[in-house]
Design an enzyme around this catalytic site. Structure first.
Site, PDB file in Angstrom:
ATOM      1  N   HIS A  91       0.834  -1.215   0.000  1.00 46.51           N
ATOM      2  CA  HIS A  91       0.000   0.000   0.000  1.00 46.51           C
ATOM      3  C   HIS A  91       0.866   1.261   0.000  1.00 46.51           C
ATOM      4  O   HIS A  91       2.029   1.245   0.443  1.00 46.51           O
ATOM      5  CB  HIS A  91      -0.921  -0.002   1.217  1.00 46.51           C
ATOM      6  CG  HIS A  91      -0.159   0.043   2.510  1.00 46.51           C
ATOM      7  ND1 HIS A  91       0.397   1.201   3.008  1.00 46.51           N
ATOM      8  CD2 HIS A  91       0.190  -0.938   3.382  1.00 46.51           C
ATOM      9  CE1 HIS A  91       1.024   0.932   4.138  1.00 46.51           C
ATOM     10  NE2 HIS A  91       0.921  -0.364   4.382  1.00 46.51           N
ATOM     11  N   GLU A 193      -2.360  -7.260   7.438  1.00 47.08           N
ATOM     12  CA  GLU A 193      -1.019  -7.064   7.992  1.00 47.08           C
ATOM     13  C   GLU A 193      -0.854  -7.886   9.267  1.00 47.08           C
ATOM     14  O   GLU A 193      -1.834  -8.422   9.803  1.00 47.08           O
ATOM     15  CB  GLU A 193      -0.785  -5.563   8.228  1.00 47.08           C
ATOM     16  CG  GLU A 193       0.610  -5.155   8.677  1.00 47.08           C
ATOM     17  CD  GLU A 193       1.760  -5.677   7.797  1.00 47.08           C
ATOM     18  OE1 GLU A 193       1.812  -6.896   7.536  1.00 47.08           O
ATOM     19  OE2 GLU A 193       2.622  -4.867   7.404  1.00 47.08           O
TER      20      GLU A 193
END
Ligand SMILES: *[C@@H]1O[C@H](CO)[C@@H](O)[C@H](O)[C@H]1NC(C)=O
Ligand SMILES: *[C@@H]1O[C@H](CO)[C@@H](O)[C@H](O)[C@H]1NC(C)=O
Ligand SMILES: *[C@@H]1O[C@H](CO)[C@@H](O)[C@H](O)[C@H]1NC(C)=O
Ligand SMILES: *[C@@H]1O[C@H](CO)[C@@H](O)[C@H](O)[C@H]1NC(C)=O
Ligand SMILES: *[C@@H]1O[C@H](CO)[C@@H](O)[C@H](O)[C@H]1NC(C)=O
Ligand SMILES: *[C@@H]1O[C@H](CO)[C@@H](O)[C@H](O)[C@H]1NC(C)=O
Length: 365
Positions: A91, A193
């Site tokens: 990201h 994550e």
């Protein structure tokens, strides 16, 4: 060492079983096919390498030659062997990245437990910064320039359930693939994550994501709430590698496409690279790493030994980096629950103090 309540532990075990149930491909080996991308070459210095340079395709190849060679590999593959190209994106810059740079280690060990500091908001599930949005839009310009050179577009798109990833995917691919109806990205929990310890990694509920991302779909059984997040425990490297392995098994056994995009995070990226046999690279925000992955099925059904370097599962140990500033009391899990105290220690350094308290009498301990 125990600090999870039994109820929470059960929730985690259930979810991990769900991951395991789908992983039908454990009798297989993954490796990276060398010779295509500079990033997979040990001699490429990642500190000076820039993915904007043709995504790292080796200079002796054009994109159409690359595409043809991948198709040839699959067409000529032996029984049980297959190849996929994974365009793995981290990201773009989120507010937690800015906060992490600002506070250093104290962010992970202390400030990350809060939502923000009155100056920035980094949790739960932080937004991209204006710079992050520009990075992702710039990736879109980059991809469009490659399409002119016959770059093989991803045929399927996957995203982590965090908005920093879905936003990055959207800004990168919107007019190329989403607005045109060419593809609908799928949100997958396994791409999230490192689980636990810090509000940036606590996700939003499904209703919120459905409303924000009408162009996205969800994998089957995607949970409404974030049932995996734990404020005081963090997933280990072994857990990440195990999830990376799960993701590879999933795409190789359920996804027919050869060229696949995934947008997720630095940590789970390391897990996927390790499971694929790629050298583990620390990716900069918004960077894209193409991996040519070979899967070899074991047709004799003899399980292949997989080195997971520890117990599989996202809850194996506490946060080692912060361990020095955390005090735990060891108790049988059936007797323990936790109380969290956040506050500066006597040396003035911010610490997280985790106090374990007994909630049942220790008759069977
Ligand atoms: C292209 O270059 C790479 C990196 O130098 C090398 O590994 C590969 O063998 C070369 N491929 C061909 C077909 O020459
Ligand atoms: C790249 O380096 C790693 C770690 O030093 C080593 O294990 C691996 O064999 C190397 N790969 C190649 C293709 O030389
Ligand atoms: C607010 O955050 C920015 C980073 O985004 C930092 O440069 C600035 O010093 C911070 N201000 C205060 C008062 O902490
Ligand atoms: C934007 O993309 C161009 C070309 O791909 C690249 O050279 C440049 O460094 C990028 N800028 C930023 C801010 O990422
Ligand atoms: C997706 O990207 C398009 C094009 O940049 C933008 O107009 C839209 O607002 C974005 N959607 C989200 C949810 O950010
Ligand atoms: C999700 O969490 C909220 C808040 O804790 C709770 O009220 C709701 O019942 C949960 N929904 C589901 C489907 O578990």
């Amino acid at each position: 060492m125990v600090s999870l309540s039994t109820a929470l532990l059960l929730t985690l075990s259930t979810t991990v079983s769900a991951f395991k149930a789908g992983a039908s491909g454990h009798a297989a080996k993954y490796s990276i096919v060398p010779g295509f991308f500079k990033q997979s070459d040990n001699n490429t210095n990642v500190k000076t390498f820039d993915y904007h340079d043709n995504l790292g395709l080796n200079d002796n190849l054009t994109w159409s030659e690359f595409k043809q060679q991948i198709e040839d590999l699959n067409a000529n593959a032996e029984l049980g062997v297959s190849y996929k190209v994974l365009y793995y994106g981290r990201h773009a810059e989120g507010w937690h990245n800015v906060a992490n740079d600002f506070y250093g280690d104290a962010f992970e060990c202390y400030y990350g437990q809060f939502d923000g500091d009155g100056n920035m908001t980094w949790g739960p599930d932080p937004n991209l910064t204006p710079k992050g949005i520009e990075q992702a839009k710039n990736n879109s310009v980059l991809i469009k320039s490659l399409i002119k050179d016959d770059f093989p577009l991803p045929q399927a798109f996957y995203s982590s359930p965090f908005t920093r990833c879905a936003d990055t995917l959207n800004y990168t691919w919107y007019d190329i693939a989403l607005a045109t109806g060419y593809a609908r990205p799928v949100i997958k929990e396994v791409l999230r994550e490192v689980i636990g310890f810090g509000t940036p990694d606590l996700r939003r509920d499904r209703a919120y994501l459905e409303e924000r991302y009408p162009d996205f779909d969800f994998e089957a059984n995607f949970q409404f709430n974030d049932t995996l997040y734990t404020p005081d425990w963090s997933e280990t490297y072994a857990g990440l590698k195990w999830r990376g392995r799960f993701f590879l098994d999933d795409i190789f056994t359920t996804e027919e496409s050869t060229f696949i995009s995934a947008t997720a995070h630095g940590g789970i990226g390391i897990g996927i690279m390790s499971a694929a046999g790629h050298r583990p690279l620390v990716m900069s925000t918004a960077s894209i790493l193409p991996m040519v992955i070979k899967r070899e099925e074991r047709l004799d059904f003899t399980p292949v030994q997989i080195d997971l370097e520890g117990t599989p599962g996202p809850f194996s140990t506490s946060v080692t980096k912060c361990a020095a500033s955390i005090s735990y009391t060891t108790l049988p899990e059936s007797l323990a629950s936790t109380v969290y105290t956040l506050g500066p220690d006597t040396t003035g350094l911010p610490v997280v103090t985790v106090t374990t308290v007994v909630t049942a009498s220790p008759t069977s301990a």
